[in-house]
Every structure is written in C-alpha cells, then in structure tokens.
Design a protein around this motif. Structure first.
Motif, mmCIF file in Angstrom:
data_model
loop_
_atom_site.group_PDB
_atom_site.id
_atom_site.type_symbol
_atom_site.label_atom_id
_atom_site.label_comp_id
_atom_site.label_asym_id
_atom_site.label_seq_id
_atom_site.Cartn_x
_atom_site.Cartn_y
_atom_site.Cartn_z
ATOM 1 N N LEU A 1 -87.133 61.429 54.275
ATOM 2 C CA LEU A 1 -85.691 61.197 54.403
ATOM 3 C C LEU A 1 -85.057 60.927 53.037
ATOM 4 C CD1 LEU A 1 -83.291 60.830 56.339
ATOM 5 C CD2 LEU A 1 -83.893 58.415 56.449
ATOM 6 N N ILE A 2 -85.712 60.113 52.223
ATOM 7 C CA ILE A 2 -85.196 59.819 50.878
ATOM 8 C C ILE A 2 -85.128 61.093 50.036
ATOM 9 C CG2 ILE A 2 -85.723 58.647 48.700
ATOM 10 C CD1 ILE A 2 -86.914 56.352 50.410
ATOM 11 N N LYS B 1 -84.988 64.151 51.036
ATOM 12 C CA LYS B 1 -83.956 65.047 51.578
ATOM 13 C C LYS B 1 -82.573 64.599 51.110
ATOM 14 C CE LYS B 1 -81.622 66.416 55.792
ATOM 15 N NZ LYS B 1 -80.319 66.082 55.278
ATOM 16 N N ASN B 2 -82.313 63.299 51.181
ATOM 17 C CA ASN B 2 -81.013 62.786 50.753
ATOM 18 C C ASN B 2 -80.781 62.974 49.254
ATOM 19 O OD1 ASN B 2 -80.344 62.089 53.336
ATOM 20 N ND2 ASN B 2 -80.994 59.956 53.129
ATOM 21 N N LYS B 3 -81.853 62.957 48.466
ATOM 22 C CA LYS B 3 -81.739 63.205 47.024
ATOM 23 C C LYS B 3 -81.699 64.700 46.718
ATOM 24 C CE LYS B 3 -82.423 58.929 45.355
ATOM 25 N NZ LYS B 3 -81.573 58.241 44.429
ATOM 26 N N ASN B 4 -81.835 65.511 47.774
ATOM 27 C CA ASN B 4 -81.796 66.971 47.665
ATOM 28 C C ASN B 4 -82.977 67.559 46.875
ATOM 29 O OD1 ASN B 4 -80.475 69.133 48.729
ATOM 30 N ND2 ASN B 4 -79.126 69.419 46.956
#
Length: 167
Positions: free
Chosen positions: A89-90, A92-95
């Motif tokens: 999740l982290i 993904k959020n940081k792309n």
C-alpha cells in the motif's frame, strides 16, 4: 569502545527481516528481475512475496534447507504477510509500484513502475547477492510470476514434507 558498544546495541535493536527498507528493496529487485514492469507482465498475487523473502535474503535453493529451517521459514512467512500488505500500500501510494485487483484469482497483482525508481537503485554492485539469489529462485520456480500461491507453497514446502495449512 563507545562506538562498538553503540553499534552492537543498534544491531540488537534491528530486526532485518521486519525492516521496511529491507523488504522494500527485496520487493523492487524481485519485480525488476522477474520482469514485472507493466500491467501486462505483472507479478500475480503479492502474498507470494512473504514466502520468497527468506530465500531471497539467504539461500535461494530449497534443497539447502533442513526440514526444521523450512518449517521456520514457512511460519515466519505468515507473520510477514501483514507487513508486506502494508508495504504494498505504501509503495503504491508513493507510485513505485502498480496494483491491480485480479478478479479471477481474487488477489492483488503488482508491477514495478520503473520510471519512478532512481536508476542508481538497481546498481548491480550494491545488490549482487540479492540479484543472484533472485535469478536462482527464478530458475528453481519456473513461471514464478504467474504461479498460484498454493502451487508455490506446495512446491517449496509441502513437497519437502513440511506440514502446511490452507493459504
């Protein structure tokens, strides 16, 4: 003297296999070496990574482990699943990675977004052992990217007489 005591204390406080940095670079290297760099070539079911981390960081050949070591690796893998899901999740959020929900398998598939990772990260001199271990693991488990979690667990653990439960 003070430095060595402090360094020793830091080593005692550091649990390598639960460290997010440790897990992150293993995930990124795994995705890079397996060629999971787009949605078309994604790594299916990120939960497999919890089982693979042990082998990526130590010995990638399953026959080099005793039954007790394999059993411990299996048990530790279950503990890492939550860490890995949080880390996905982290990332993904940081792309840094892409995530896709696979309706057929009911799993989350991931891939590396290379353009968002600094080129120097994949400097082979820094991660020689990890890259070599990933390549060996890839040869030990052909089609690793698309294997189901159950097939992978059966190949690594059940075939080596480790008692497993439903994954």
């Amino acid at each position: 003297m003070n430095n060595t005591k402090q360094e020793a204390k830091k080593r005692l406080m550091f649990i390598q296999k639960e460290d997010y940095n440790f897990l992150t670079y293993h995930i990124l290297i795994l995705l890079k070496i397996l060629g999971a760099t787009s949605i078309e070539s994604k790594f299916q079911d990120y939960k497999k990574i919890a089982y693979l981390i042990q082998f990526l960081s130590t010995k990638p050949r399953f026959n080099e482990y005793s039954k007790v070591e394999l059993s411990q690796a299996y048990n530790r893998s279950h503990l890492k699943k939550q860490l890995i899901s949080h880390l996905v999740l982290i990332l993904k959020n940081k792309n840094y990675i892409g995530v896709h929900f696979n309706l057929q398998r009911n799993s989350l598939d991931i891939w590396l977004i290379e353009e968002n990772i600094p080129e120097s990260f994949f400097d082979t001199s820094l991660f020689v052992r990890e890259i070599d271990n990933t390549k060996i693991l890839k040869s030990e488990l052909p089609r690793l990217k698309v294997l189901t979690l159950k097939t992978m667990v059966d190949t690594i653990f059940t075939k080596n007489n480790i008692i497993t439960w439903e994954v």
